[in-house]
Design an enzyme around this catalytic site. Structure first.
Site, PDB file in Angstrom:
ATOM      1  N   THR A 180      30.958  42.854  52.740  1.00 34.08           N
ATOM      2  CA  THR A 180      32.015  43.374  51.878  1.00 34.08           C
ATOM      3  C   THR A 180      31.664  44.822  51.603  1.00 34.08           C
ATOM      4  O   THR A 180      30.502  45.167  51.361  1.00 34.08           O
ATOM      5  CB  THR A 180      32.097  42.604  50.556  1.00 34.08           C
ATOM      6  OG1 THR A 180      30.833  42.692  49.901  1.00 34.08           O
ATOM      7  CG2 THR A 180      32.427  41.159  50.793  1.00 34.08           C
ATOM      8  N   GLU A 214      34.520  36.964  50.524  1.00 37.00           N
ATOM      9  CA  GLU A 214      33.650  35.904  50.004  1.00 37.00           C
ATOM     10  C   GLU A 214      34.325  34.539  50.021  1.00 37.00           C
ATOM     11  O   GLU A 214      33.673  33.526  49.784  1.00 37.00           O
ATOM     12  CB  GLU A 214      33.244  36.227  48.550  1.00 37.00           C
ATOM     13  CG  GLU A 214      32.244  37.362  48.404  1.00 37.00           C
ATOM     14  CD  GLU A 214      32.891  38.739  48.340  1.00 37.00           C
ATOM     15  OE1 GLU A 214      34.063  38.855  48.753  1.00 37.00           O
ATOM     16  OE2 GLU A 214      32.234  39.686  47.882  1.00 37.00           O
ATOM     17  N   LYS A 228      39.880  50.127  28.933  1.00 30.19           N
ATOM     18  CA  LYS A 228      39.795  49.506  27.616  1.00 30.19           C
ATOM     19  C   LYS A 228      40.154  50.558  26.572  1.00 30.19           C
ATOM     20  O   LYS A 228      39.414  51.510  26.362  1.00 30.19           O
ATOM     21  CB  LYS A 228      38.383  48.967  27.382  1.00 30.19           C
ATOM     22  CG  LYS A 228      38.346  47.962  26.247  1.00 30.19           C
ATOM     23  CD  LYS A 228      37.282  46.895  26.476  1.00 30.19           C
ATOM     24  CE  LYS A 228      37.541  45.690  25.599  1.00 30.19           C
ATOM     25  NZ  LYS A 228      36.539  44.643  25.768  1.00 30.19           N
ATOM     26  N   TRP A 276      43.048  45.803  26.764  1.00 26.50           N
ATOM     27  CA  TRP A 276      42.976  46.175  28.166  1.00 26.50           C
ATOM     28  C   TRP A 276      44.287  46.750  28.684  1.00 26.50           C
ATOM     29  O   TRP A 276      45.371  46.254  28.366  1.00 26.50           O
ATOM     30  CB  TRP A 276      42.614  44.950  29.011  1.00 26.50           C
ATOM     31  CG  TRP A 276      41.136  44.659  29.069  1.00 26.50           C
ATOM     32  CD1 TRP A 276      40.118  45.489  28.741  1.00 26.50           C
ATOM     33  CD2 TRP A 276      40.531  43.429  29.483  1.00 26.50           C
ATOM     34  NE1 TRP A 276      38.905  44.876  28.932  1.00 26.50           N
ATOM     35  CE2 TRP A 276      39.124  43.603  29.390  1.00 26.50           C
ATOM     36  CE3 TRP A 276      41.012  42.210  29.944  1.00 26.50           C
ATOM     37  CZ2 TRP A 276      38.215  42.606  29.727  1.00 26.50           C
ATOM     38  CZ3 TRP A 276      40.113  41.217  30.282  1.00 26.50           C
ATOM     39  CH2 TRP A 276      38.717  41.418  30.173  1.00 26.50           C
TER      40      TRP A 276
END
Lengths: 550, 550
Positions: free
Chosen positions: B185, B330, B439, B444
Site C-alpha cells: 500500500t 488490505e 477538527k 469534525w
C-alpha cells in the site's frame, strides 16, 4: 511461507449474524403447521435461536451431541438448526417419509439426544417410543396453546424453551471443520449411511450456490424452499438465503398447487426450489384456475429429471425459467445446474433446450470426472457412459462412524453410484444408477432413458425398467408399467411407442402391467423391491425379440 | 466432533484448472503492449502457465520466493501470476506509477528475485539498475521478435521461457494458507507496507465477489478489468472471471475513451471495472462521437467517489448501471458495493440514487463496524461519523515482515483509517481519511465532502481541502483550488457556491488558487504534500468568517 490474512473460521453462525446485522428486518414467512401464516425476521430468528441454544445447554446438550429434527420447513425449524449448529452441536435432519424401522435405526445409530418435531409427527414418534433410548427429550415446535392437544408424555414446548432463556449464548469460536449437520442417505441397498457436514462445508456450499450460474440469489429475491430441510438441507437454501439477505417463505406441510401458488403471489416469491412433481402440481393448478404467477422468475428443479413438457410449459405459459439441478446428500447437495453458456446460446432453440434438459454443468467448487471400470478417464462426447465421480470441499469423504468403509478413489473422488455422459459443452446427463443399468450383450442399457420415454405415453402413470437374467445376453430389460386409472393398453401398444426413439436392441422384450409401483422415502422407484418381485421372472428363458447388437 | 467432508484446500490453481476443464475454449483477449489485439483461451493460459512454472523452477525459484510483476493487464501478465502462485511462490505486483525511490524500497523490502515486465517499463527498470540487488532476472513479457529492440543487458524473453519447458509442472498440494500474492500500500505517511495474500484469501475473495449483489458474474459475461492488476489485484477479476468461465478482455496500456470503447464493442463486453476518471473519459468520447455501447450492461466504479452526474449519464444516456465499490489493498480489496435492496427500491428515485451513490453495503464475508475513539460502537443513523473497522477472511491481519506492528483491535478488526457513516439501510459512506478530517471547535469537518461539492463547480478542475491551525477553533478548513484552463474565479464566487449546501461553519474561510495539485501514485490527492506546502499558511491568524457551532 504463509500469508498474513485474518483467521476467520468459516462457521455457520457468521451467516446468521450477517443476516441479522445487515438484513435484520427482512422477513421469514411461514405457513405454519398449526395453520396460520406467521412472520418473523432475521433479527428475531437470531435472537430466538440464541435463547434456544441456552435452552439446549440447560437440557445438557454439549458440543458434538446430535440433536434431531423431524419437521417441515418453518421458521421454528430454522431456529432449531441455528441454535444447534451455532453452539457446535450436530443438527440431524430426519426424513419423516422413512419407514418407522428406518427411523429407529437412524436415530439409534446417530445416538440423538433430543428430537425437535412438528405436531404432525407425534404419531410417528409415538410408534418409536421405547425403541430409541438415546432420546432424552422431545420438543414440539409449537406454542403453549397448541401443547394442550399434545398427548405425548414429557414433550416439551418449543416456545416455552425460547421464552425461558436469555439471548446471551455465544456461537462459533471453534474449528471450522467442526461437525454441523448430519443427514442419512436412504440408499436402496444396505443400511442408511450418515453424511456428517462441517461448518466449513456448509459455508462454502452456501457460497458455491450463490454463483450467478447456480442460484444467483440477491437481497431483492424472495426465496421459497419447497424442497424440505430434511431433503439434503433444502438444497442449502436455509443458509444461502440469509447469506444474501433474501426474504424466505417457508411452506410448512402444504405443498399442493393451490397452497404454493397462494404463497408465491401473496409473498412475491421470485425463486423457488422443488422436485418436478411439485411443479407438475402447480402447473395443473394454474391451468385449472387460469391463474398466473406475477413475481416468480426462476425455479430450480431437481431430485429427478424434469420433463421437457414441464420446462416448455413454464417458459411458454408462465414466463418462468426452469433450471435443472442435480446433486446428492453426500454433496451438500450441489452437483450441477443447467445454466446456459455462450456455446449453448448459439444453438438453435430446440438443440439449446436439449442441453438445458440435461442435469447441467459443474460450478467452481465441484470437480467431476467420468471413468471406466478401471478408473481411466472417458471422453466428454455426450455418448460414452461412465462412472460419475466427484470431489470438492462440500462433498463427503466418509460416512458417519465409518459405515461403508473407504468411499474415495486414489485421487480423492467419491463415486456417485451414477452412470452418466458429459457432452462437449460440459453438460452432464445421468444415464442411470450404476446398479440399475442393464448389461446386455456386453453393452449398457439405461433403464432411466426407457422409463422417461414410456412415462410420456398418455396411458402410462408410471414405468420402471429392471434387468432380468438372460442366458444368451446376460441381461435383458423388463418393462413394468402402471397404467393411469381406467386405461387399458397392450404389450404391443407400449413397445411400439418406443420404436424409432431408442436403439432397437434397447427395447424391452416383455411388459408387465402392475397395479402399483412402490416408491421409496425420497420419491424414487424402489428398484430393489421390483428386482425381488420380478427380477427372476418367467422372461428368464424367453428369447429377446430383437438382436442386442446395434 | 469434526465433520467428515473432503479435505479440499482452497488454492488458486483450482480456479485455473476449473476454467481450463469446463470453460477451456473461452477467450482471453488482450490489447497487447506491442500493439496488436491477441487472443488466447483458458486452456492455453493453463498450459502456458504450467510451462512457465517449470521455467521458474529452472531459474531457481522455490516456494515462498517473491517474483515481481511490473506490467499492464494482459494475458501474459496473467500467465505469470498463475505460474508463480500455482507453484507456491509469491506474486508481487509493482505499481509502475510509483516513484523510482518507492519502487526501489519495495523491491528491496520484498527481496524479489525475478521481475516480469512489459517493454514499456524497461526505462523504469534501467533507472533501478544497481539499486535492487535481490533481482536475479528481468523477464520481458514479449516475444523474440520484439526482444530485438530491447536494450537491457541480460533480459530474458517471456515467450522463450514458455517454449523451452514442458507443461508437466504440478500446482497446489500445499496448505491453503500459503502466501500467494504481495501488494504494497502506498500510504501517504511512512514507508509502503506489504499485504501478503494467501491462497485461501484469494479463493474466498473470488467467491465473495461472485455474489449477485457484488459482481454476479456468469459464464455468459464478457469482463473488462480496466483497473490494473497492480491496483489491488484488478479487484480480484483475474480470479473471479475464470472461476465462472467468463470471457476476459485485457486492455493493456491503453485506457483512453476511444480504445476502451473499441474493445467494448468489438468483444461484446458486458461488465467492466475501473476508477471514475476512466468512465469520465469514456463518456467524453461517447458524447463527442455519438457512439453508444451495445453490449455493456454494468460497470463497477471504485477507488474514488463516483460523481452523481456520471452515474446519471451512464444510466440515462447509455442504459448502463454504475455500481459503486469501495475497498482497500488490505481487503483483497472487496469492502462494499452499492447494490440496491428492497428498502432502497421503495424510495423515490432521487432518494434511491442518493443511497446508491454511497460506497455501499457489505456482502457476506466482510464484517464492518463503526466506532468512536475508544472503540465503542456508534449508531447506524447515516449522520454519526465513526472510525470504520473491518474483519474477514480476505482482510490483512498484519503487514509483511511486521511493518506497522499490531494493526488489529481486540476483536480482530482492522482499522481502515477511514471515517464513515452507516445509514439505517446499511449503506456506508466514507466521510474522510481519519487523518484528513478537520477538527474545528470540537466537531469534525469532512474535507472530502467539501471537495466533492467544489469539484462540481463548472470552473473548477480540482479542489482539495486541508486543515490549518487556528488559535480559537483548533483547526479550520482551507480550500485549495485548481481552475480549469482559461477560467478565472474569485474567492467569493467559489465559497458562495457552497452556501446552503453544507453547514455554514464547514465553509472554508480562505481559498488558495494554485496551478497544480499533485496526485499520488494511486491517483489520489497527495494531502501530505499539500499540508507541507500550505498547512501553516497565513490563515493561521485569521478569524473564521462564521461560527463553527452549528
Amino acid at each position: 511461507m504463509l500469508g498474513l490474512m485474518q483467521n476467520w473460521p468459516l462457521t455457520v453462525d457468521r451467516i446468521l449474524t450477517h443476516a441479522k446485522t445487515w438484513h435484520g428486518g427482512r422477513e421469514i414467512v411461514t405457513r405454519s403447521v398449526e395453520g396460520a401464516v406467521v412472520r418473523t425476521t432475521y433479527t428475531e430468528l437470531h435472537e430466538r435461536a440464541l435463547k434456544l441454544t441456552n435452552a439446549l445447554v440447560a437440557l445438557g446438550i454439549e458440543p458434538g451431541d446430535r440433536v434431531a429434527t423431524l419437521a417441515w420447513n418453518t421458521a421454528r425449524h430454522m431456529e432449531a438448526w441455528c441454535a444447534v449448529m451455532g453452539m457446535g452441536a450436530v443438527c440431524h435432519t430426519l426424513n419423516p417419509r422413512l419407514f418407522i424401522e428406518q427411523l429407529r435405526y437412524i436415530i439409534n445409530h446417530a445416538q440423538d439426544r433430543i428430537i425437535f418435531t412438528d405436531l404432525s409427527f407425534l404419531p410417528t414418534l409415538a410408534k418409536l417410543r421405547g425403541k430409541i433410548p438415546s432420546i432424552e427429550h422431545v420438543v414440539v415446535l409449537t406454542d403453549r396453546a397448541h401443547m394442550a392437544d399434545v398427548a405425548f408424555d414429557g414433550a416439551l414446548c418449543f416456545e416455552d424453551l425460547v421464552e425461558q432463556h436469555p439471548a446471551d449464548a455465544l456461537w462459533g469460536g471453534f474449528d471450522e471443520n467442526t461437525a454441523a449437520g448430519l443427514c442419512y442417505t436412504s440408499g436402496t441397498t444396505g443400511d442408511p449411511k450418515g453424511v456428517l457436514y462441517s461448518h466449513r462445508s456448509n459455508v462454502l456450499h452456501a457460497l458455491l450456490t450463490l454463483q450467478a450460474d447456480v442460484m444467483g440469489l440477491s437481497a431483492r429475491d424472495v426465496v421459497l424452499p419447497i424442497v424440505p430441510m430434511f431433503h439434503s438441507n433444502a438444497w442449502g437454501l436455509t443458509l444461502s438465503a440469509p447469506a444474501v439477505g433474501a426474504k424466505l417463505v417457508m411452506p410448512g406441510a402444504k405443498m399442493d398447487g393451490a397452497s404454493i401458488y397462494e404463497l408465491i403471489e401473496t409473498e412475491g416469491v421470485t425463486f423457488a426450489a422443488a422436485v418436478p412433481t411439485v411443479w407438475e402440481r402447480l402447473l395443473d393448478h394454474l391451468r385449472a384456475t387460469g391463474a398466473r404467477p406475477t413475481s416468480l422468475k426462476r425455479v430450480l428443479s431437481g431430485g429427478a429429471p424434469t420433463p421437457e413438457a414441464l420446462v416448455r410449459a413454464f417458459q411458454d405459459e408462465l414466463d418462468v425459467t426452469v433450471s435443472q439441478g442435480w446433486g446428492m446428500t453426500e454433496m451438500s447437495p450441489l452437483g450441477t445446474v443447467s445454466a446456459s453458456t455462450p456455446e449453448a446460446d448459439a444453438l438453435p432453440p430446440d438443440a439449446r433446450l436439449r442441453e438445458l434438459l440435461k442435469q447441467g454443468r459443474v460450478p467452481f467448487g465441484v470437480e467431476m470426472k467420468l471413468t471406466d471400470e478401471a478408473g481411466a478417464p472417458l471422453a466428454h462426447d455426450g455418448r460414452t457412459f461412465g462412472h460419475l465421480k466427484v470431489r470438492g470441499p462440500a462433498i463427503a469423504r466418509e460416512y458417519f462412524k465409518g459405515r461403508g468403509g473407504d468411499i474415495l478413489d486414489a485421487d480423492g473422488f467419491l463415486d456417485t453410484g451414477d452412470v452418466a455422459t458429459i457432452d462437449p459443452l460440459g453438460f452432464m446427463q445421468i444415464t442411470d444408477r450404476a446398479k440399475d443399468l442393464i448389461k446386455s450383450g456386453g453393452e449398457w442399457i439405461s433403464s432411466i432413458e426407457i422409463e422417461d420415454l414410456v412415462d410420456g405415453h398418455p396411458k402410462v402413470a408410471l414405468a420402471a425398467v429392471i434387468g432380468v437374467p438372460d442366458p444368451k445376453w446376460e441381461e435383458r430389460p423388463l418393462l413394468i408399467v402402471k397404467l393411469r386409472a381406467g386405461e387399458h393398453a397392450t404389450r404391443e401398444e407400449v413397445l411400439g411407442f418406443l420404436e424409432g426413439k431408442i436403439a432397437r436392441w434397447w427395447i424391452p422384450d416383455e411388459v408387465l402391467f402392475v397395479d402399483e409401483i412402490r416408491l421409496g422415502a425420497t420419491g424414487k422407484i424402489d428398484k430393489k423391491r421390483l428386482r425381488e418381485l420380478y427380477g427372476s421372472s418367467a422372461q428368464g428363458s424367453a428369447r429377446p425379440l430383437r438382436s442386442p447388437t446395434p
